[in-house]
Design a protein around this motif. Structure first.
Motif, PDB file in Angstrom:
ATOM      1  N   ASN A  10       0.875  -1.173   0.000  1.00 41.57           N
ATOM      2  CA  ASN A  10       0.000   0.000   0.000  1.00 41.57           C
ATOM      3  C   ASN A  10       0.912   1.223   0.000  1.00 41.57           C
ATOM      4  O   ASN A  10       1.212   1.788   1.033  1.00 41.57           O
ATOM      5  N   LYS A  11       1.360   1.636  -1.179  1.00 42.20           N
ATOM      6  CA  LYS A  11       2.426   2.626  -1.238  1.00 42.20           C
ATOM      7  C   LYS A  11       2.086   3.813  -2.113  1.00 42.20           C
ATOM      8  O   LYS A  11       1.232   3.738  -2.987  1.00 42.20           O
ATOM      9  N   SER A  12       2.811   4.907  -1.853  1.00 43.10           N
ATOM     10  CA  SER A  12       2.741   6.087  -2.706  1.00 43.10           C
ATOM     11  C   SER A  12       3.918   6.102  -3.664  1.00 43.10           C
ATOM     12  O   SER A  12       3.744   6.233  -4.860  1.00 43.10           O
ATOM     13  N   VAL A  13       5.124   5.988  -3.122  1.00 39.12           N
ATOM     14  CA  VAL A  13       6.322   6.019  -3.957  1.00 39.12           C
ATOM     15  C   VAL A  13       6.972   4.645  -3.961  1.00 39.12           C
ATOM     16  O   VAL A  13       6.867   3.910  -4.937  1.00 39.12           O
ATOM     17  N   CYS A  14       7.635   4.292  -2.876  1.00 42.11           N
ATOM     18  CA  CYS A  14       8.314   2.995  -2.795  1.00 42.11           C
ATOM     19  C   CYS A  14       7.748   2.092  -1.705  1.00 42.11           C
ATOM     20  O   CYS A  14       8.100   0.941  -1.630  1.00 42.11           O
ATOM     21  N   GLY A  15       6.943   2.615  -0.829  1.00 45.76           N
ATOM     22  CA  GLY A  15       6.379   1.826   0.252  1.00 45.76           C
ATOM     23  C   GLY A  15       7.180   1.871   1.538  1.00 45.76           C
ATOM     24  O   GLY A  15       6.845   1.182   2.500  1.00 45.76           O
ATOM     25  N   VAL A  16       8.231   2.694   1.573  1.00 51.06           N
ATOM     26  CA  VAL A  16       9.094   2.769   2.756  1.00 51.06           C
ATOM     27  C   VAL A  16       8.345   3.395   3.935  1.00 51.06           C
ATOM     28  O   VAL A  16       8.318   2.829   5.033  1.00 51.06           O
ATOM     29  N   CYS A  17       7.727   4.537   3.725  1.00 52.45           N
ATOM     30  CA  CYS A  17       7.000   5.211   4.817  1.00 52.45           C
ATOM     31  C   CYS A  17       5.829   4.364   5.300  1.00 52.45           C
ATOM     32  O   CYS A  17       5.597   4.252   6.504  1.00 52.45           O
ATOM     33  N   LEU A  30       1.460  10.645   9.182  1.00 53.96           N
ATOM     34  CA  LEU A  30       2.429  11.201  10.128  1.00 53.96           C
ATOM     35  C   LEU A  30       3.853  10.814   9.757  1.00 53.96           C
ATOM     36  O   LEU A  30       4.771  11.633   9.853  1.00 53.96           O
ATOM     37  N   VAL A  31       4.046   9.586   9.320  1.00 56.64           N
ATOM     38  CA  VAL A  31       5.383   9.139   8.925  1.00 56.64           C
ATOM     39  C   VAL A  31       5.833   9.877   7.675  1.00 56.64           C
ATOM     40  O   VAL A  31       6.992  10.310   7.578  1.00 56.64           O
ATOM     41  N   ARG A  32       4.942  10.061   6.722  1.00 50.49           N
ATOM     42  CA  ARG A  32       5.303  10.788   5.496  1.00 50.49           C
ATOM     43  C   ARG A  32       5.620  12.246   5.797  1.00 50.49           C
ATOM     44  O   ARG A  32       6.563  12.815   5.229  1.00 50.49           O
ATOM     45  N   LEU A  33       4.856  12.869   6.679  1.00 52.32           N
ATOM     46  CA  LEU A  33       5.119  14.248   7.065  1.00 52.32           C
ATOM     47  C   LEU A  33       6.458  14.366   7.781  1.00 52.32           C
ATOM     48  O   LEU A  33       7.251  15.270   7.490  1.00 52.32           O
ATOM     49  N   ALA A  34       6.733  13.458   8.701  1.00 57.36           N
ATOM     50  CA  ALA A  34       8.017  13.474   9.417  1.00 57.36           C
ATOM     51  C   ALA A  34       9.174  13.259   8.443  1.00 57.36           C
ATOM     52  O   ALA A  34      10.220  13.917   8.556  1.00 57.36           O
ATOM     53  N   THR A  35       8.997  12.378   7.479  1.00 57.99           N
ATOM     54  CA  THR A  35      10.040  12.133   6.475  1.00 57.99           C
ATOM     55  C   THR A  35      10.294  13.394   5.658  1.00 57.99           C
ATOM     56  O   THR A  35      11.449  13.775   5.429  1.00 57.99           O
ATOM     57  N   PHE A  36       9.224  14.037   5.222  1.00 56.82           N
ATOM     58  CA  PHE A  36       9.359  15.289   4.465  1.00 56.82           C
ATOM     59  C   PHE A  36      10.116  16.340   5.276  1.00 56.82           C
ATOM     60  O   PHE A  36      11.041  16.979   4.774  1.00 56.82           O
ATOM     61  N   LEU A  37       9.710  16.522   6.523  1.00 59.86           N
ATOM     62  CA  LEU A  37      10.355  17.534   7.363  1.00 59.86           C
ATOM     63  C   LEU A  37      11.818  17.208   7.627  1.00 59.86           C
ATOM     64  O   LEU A  37      12.676  18.101   7.609  1.00 59.86           O
ATOM     65  N   LEU A  38      12.123  15.938   7.855  1.00 60.03           N
ATOM     66  CA  LEU A  38      13.516  15.557   8.095  1.00 60.03           C
ATOM     67  C   LEU A  38      14.390  15.725   6.856  1.00 60.03           C
ATOM     68  O   LEU A  38      15.544  16.139   6.952  1.00 60.03           O
ATOM     69  N   ILE A  39      13.839  15.412   5.702  1.00 62.31           N
ATOM     70  CA  ILE A  39      14.631  15.536   4.468  1.00 62.31           C
ATOM     71  C   ILE A  39      14.888  17.009   4.130  1.00 62.31           C
ATOM     72  O   ILE A  39      16.013  17.383   3.813  1.00 62.31           O
ATOM     73  N   PHE A  40      13.866  17.841   4.210  1.00 68.95           N
ATOM     74  CA  PHE A  40      14.012  19.218   3.759  1.00 68.95           C
ATOM     75  C   PHE A  40      14.473  20.203   4.830  1.00 68.95           C
ATOM     76  O   PHE A  40      15.067  21.219   4.506  1.00 68.95           O
ATOM     77  N   PHE A  41      14.224  19.902   6.095  1.00 65.86           N
ATOM     78  CA  PHE A  41      14.607  20.860   7.139  1.00 65.86           C
ATOM     79  C   PHE A  41      15.555  20.283   8.191  1.00 65.86           C
ATOM     80  O   PHE A  41      16.222  21.038   8.874  1.00 65.86           O
ATOM     81  N   GLY A  42      15.600  18.975   8.334  1.00 69.39           N
ATOM     82  CA  GLY A  42      16.394  18.379   9.391  1.00 69.39           C
ATOM     83  C   GLY A  42      17.784  17.944   8.981  1.00 69.39           C
ATOM     84  O   GLY A  42      18.578  17.527   9.807  1.00 69.39           O
ATOM     85  N   GLY A  43      18.081  18.008   7.702  1.00 70.07           N
ATOM     86  CA  GLY A  43      19.409  17.642   7.255  1.00 70.07           C
ATOM     87  C   GLY A  43      19.580  16.165   6.929  1.00 70.07           C
ATOM     88  O   GLY A  43      20.651  15.741   6.526  1.00 70.07           O
ATOM     89  N   VAL A  44      18.529  15.370   7.120  1.00 68.21           N
ATOM     90  CA  VAL A  44      18.621  13.955   6.747  1.00 68.21           C
ATOM     91  C   VAL A  44      18.558  13.900   5.237  1.00 68.21           C
ATOM     92  O   VAL A  44      17.703  14.507   4.603  1.00 68.21           O
TER      93      VAL A  44
END
Length: 75
Positions: A10-17, A30-44
């Motif tokens: 049940n995936k959007s892109v790869c199913g990781v989130c 919530l996981v997708r939002l946290a992933t977005f925030l970490l990638i673009f603002f958290g330096g991950v």
């Protein structure tokens, strides 16, 4: 029950989130939002997501089909 981490079918892109959300039993949004925030603002790096997409195994078909049957109330 022995939990294992899989990429979700049940995936959007790869199913990781979705896989992480199912493993930790939280909402996938919530996981997708946290992933977005970490990638673009958290330096991950986006590389962490790409590596997870490569390394995480695909969810076996029997898990996916049993979830559909368990959640289906239209018999």
């Amino acid at each position: 029950m022995n939990k294992k981490l899989y990429k979700s079918r049940n995936k959007s892109v790869c199913g990781v989130c979705a896989g992480f959300a199912e493993y930790f039993d939280v909402d996938v949004t919530l996981v997708r939002l946290a992933t977005f925030l970490l990638i673009f603002f958290g330096g991950v790096s986006i590389w962490a997501y790409i590596i997870a997409a490569i390394v995480m195994p695909e969810e076996p078909e029997e898990y996916y089909s049993s979830d559909i049957r368990a959640n289906n109330t239209d018999y």
